[in-house]
Structure formats: C-alpha cells, structure tokens
Design a protein around this motif. Structure first.
Motif, short mmCIF file in Angstrom:
data_model
loop_
_atom_site.label_atom_id
_atom_site.label_comp_id
_atom_site.label_asym_id
_atom_site.label_seq_id
_atom_site.Cartn_x
_atom_site.Cartn_y
_atom_site.Cartn_z
N VAL A 1 0.84 -1.20 0.00
CA VAL A 1 0.00 0.00 0.00
C VAL A 1 0.87 1.25 0.00
N PHE A 2 1.90 1.26 0.83
CA PHE A 2 2.79 2.43 0.91
C PHE A 2 3.43 2.72 -0.44
N HIS A 3 4.02 1.71 -1.05
CA HIS A 3 4.75 1.93 -2.29
C HIS A 3 3.83 2.14 -3.48
N ALA B 1 1.20 5.93 -7.35
CA ALA B 1 -0.05 6.55 -7.80
C ALA B 1 0.02 8.07 -7.76
N ASN B 2 0.98 8.58 -7.01
CA ASN B 2 1.10 10.03 -6.87
C ASN B 2 2.45 10.57 -7.36
N ARG B 3 3.22 9.74 -8.06
CA ARG B 3 4.55 10.16 -8.51
C ARG B 3 4.42 11.13 -9.69
N ASP B 4 4.87 12.36 -9.47
CA ASP B 4 4.66 13.38 -10.50
C ASP B 4 5.57 13.21 -11.71
N HIS C 1 0.24 5.74 -16.01
CA HIS C 1 0.87 4.97 -14.93
C HIS C 1 0.21 5.26 -13.59
N ARG C 2 -0.01 6.54 -13.32
CA ARG C 2 -0.61 6.91 -12.03
C ARG C 2 -2.03 6.36 -11.92
N ASN C 3 -2.78 6.38 -13.01
CA ASN C 3 -4.14 5.85 -12.97
C ASN C 3 -4.15 4.34 -12.73
N LEU D 1 -4.05 0.35 -6.14
CA LEU D 1 -4.10 0.76 -4.74
C LEU D 1 -5.48 0.51 -4.15
N SER D 2 -6.51 0.76 -4.92
CA SER D 2 -7.88 0.50 -4.45
C SER D 2 -8.08 -0.97 -4.13
N VAL D 3 -7.52 -1.85 -4.97
CA VAL D 3 -7.62 -3.29 -4.73
C VAL D 3 -6.87 -3.66 -3.45
N LEU D 4 -5.68 -3.10 -3.28
CA LEU D 4 -4.89 -3.40 -2.08
C LEU D 4 -5.61 -2.95 -0.82
N LEU D 5 -6.25 -1.80 -0.87
CA LEU D 5 -6.98 -1.31 0.30
C LEU D 5 -8.20 -2.18 0.61
N GLU D 6 -8.81 -2.74 -0.43
CA GLU D 6 -9.91 -3.67 -0.22
C GLU D 6 -9.38 -4.96 0.41
N GLN D 7 -8.20 -5.40 -0.03
CA GLN D 7 -7.57 -6.57 0.58
C GLN D 7 -7.26 -6.30 2.06
#
Length: 206
Positions: A127-129, A134-137, A143-145, A151-157
């Motif tokens: 989740v951290f990485h 997801a926010n790397r400018d 890529h960010r999308n 990330l949404s899947v990981l948070l559901e996990q």
C-alpha cells in the motif's frame, strides 16, 4: 482499536521510520518495550521493509555478480529472521490463549495468527509503495491511474484481511478455533539437512 488496526498502525510507523533514511544498512530504533507484542510487530515489519528494498537492489541489471551474491545471502538471512519473528509472534498468542478450553467442535485454521499478520505486514508495504507510484509526478498519467486502481484493490484486501485476522483471534479466544503453533523447519539453512552443505562439510570444505 482492534488488534489488526493496532498492527497496521505499528507497521506504518516502522515503514515511515525506515524511509527517514531509506538506507538498508540503517539499524532499527524500536520504540516499544522489548519483548512486547508491539515490539515484535515493529521488528517484524522492519525486517520486511529492509528486505523489500534489498529485493529492489538485487534486480538492478547492472549489479556486480559479487554484490548480487552478497545480497542473495543477506536476503536468505533476512528470510530466516522473518520466519523466526513470525514464530515468536505465534508463541506470544499461544501463551495468551493457552488456558482457553477449545470446544469439541473447534476447528483448526489453515494458517496461524502470526502468518496472517505476516501477510498484513507485507500488504502495508504494498500500500505504501503503490501510493507513492499513484502520486509520482514524474510518472505518466496512465501509470498513475493504473497504480491508483491497484491501490484501491490493495486497500480492499487490507479491509478483508484485517477483518479476517480479528475474527480468527475472536474465535480462538472463544474456543471456536484451536490455537496451533507450527514451526517452519526450513531446511536450506541447516548444515545437517541441506545436502549441498553437509556434503561440503563431509569433504572438509567448510
């Protein structure tokens, strides 16, 4: 705060502390009382966090072979430390629940509490990485999308796993699941079990 939420907080504290230096050779400064469950959880995630970055380094295609071998040996040692910490955490739970009388119909879970916690620790790193990506400018919007979706899947996990861990501990505490501690009994590090190692010793190469 339930156990899983507390563990998640400790894991993220460890991850944040590591990234103050982002150095695989930096020693942990565990803020918790030595031997406490919190201390074990922090130590466990610190090992996971360092190993995460060792795994990144060893995948550098330009790495020198001697450095890669040294890193492989270090990762092997880290894996053993990780396994030891998981077993210590399971022993902590075993002592906590040793006086619980399991019901006659009590089940045995497919994994122990600590191995589920091991998965949660790794998930915190994912989740951290993934959040960083997801926010790397400097990355493309595509890529960010993609990383935001992952990330949404990981948070559901994370939601599912924390609920499952807390439910498992509740069932153990109430005698519906038998508390078991299983040793991994890894063989590749044992000079008496790994044939490559014990043949070397037999031939006087050690």
């Amino acid at each position: 705060m339930g156990f899983s939420d507390r563990a998640w907080t400790i894991f993220n504290q460890s991850i944040a502390d590591y990234h103050l230096t982002d150095d695989v050779d930096c020693a942990a400064s565990n803020p918790f009382e030595n031997g406490s469950l919190e201390w074990l959880l922090y130590a466990k995630n610190w090992i996971d966090t360092v190993q995460w970055h060792l795994e990144d380094i060893i995948r550098d295609e330009n790495i020198e072979p001697t450095q890669a071998l040294a890193l492989k040996r270090r990762i092997d040692s880290s894996n053993q430390q990780r396994t030891d910490l998981v077993e210590y955490i399971d022993s902590w739970f075993y002592r906590k629940y040793q006086n619980v009388n399991a019901a006659d119909e009590a089940k045995i879970n497919t994994e122990t509490p600590a191995w589920a916690v091991d998965r949660l620790s790794i998930l915190a790193l994912k989740v951290f990485h993934m959040s960083l990506e997801a926010n790397r400018d400097t990355a493309s919007e595509e890529h960010r999308n993609k990383c935001s979706d992952k990330l949404s899947v990981l948070l559901e996990q994370k939601k599912d796993l924390t609920e499952a861990i807390d439910r498992l501990l509740f069932d153990i505490e109430n005698g519906q699941v038998k508390m078991r501690v299983y040793k991994q009994m890894k063989m590749y590090n044992d000079e008496s079990l790994n044939p490559v190692l014990y043949q070397r010793i037999k031939n006087g190469e050690a």
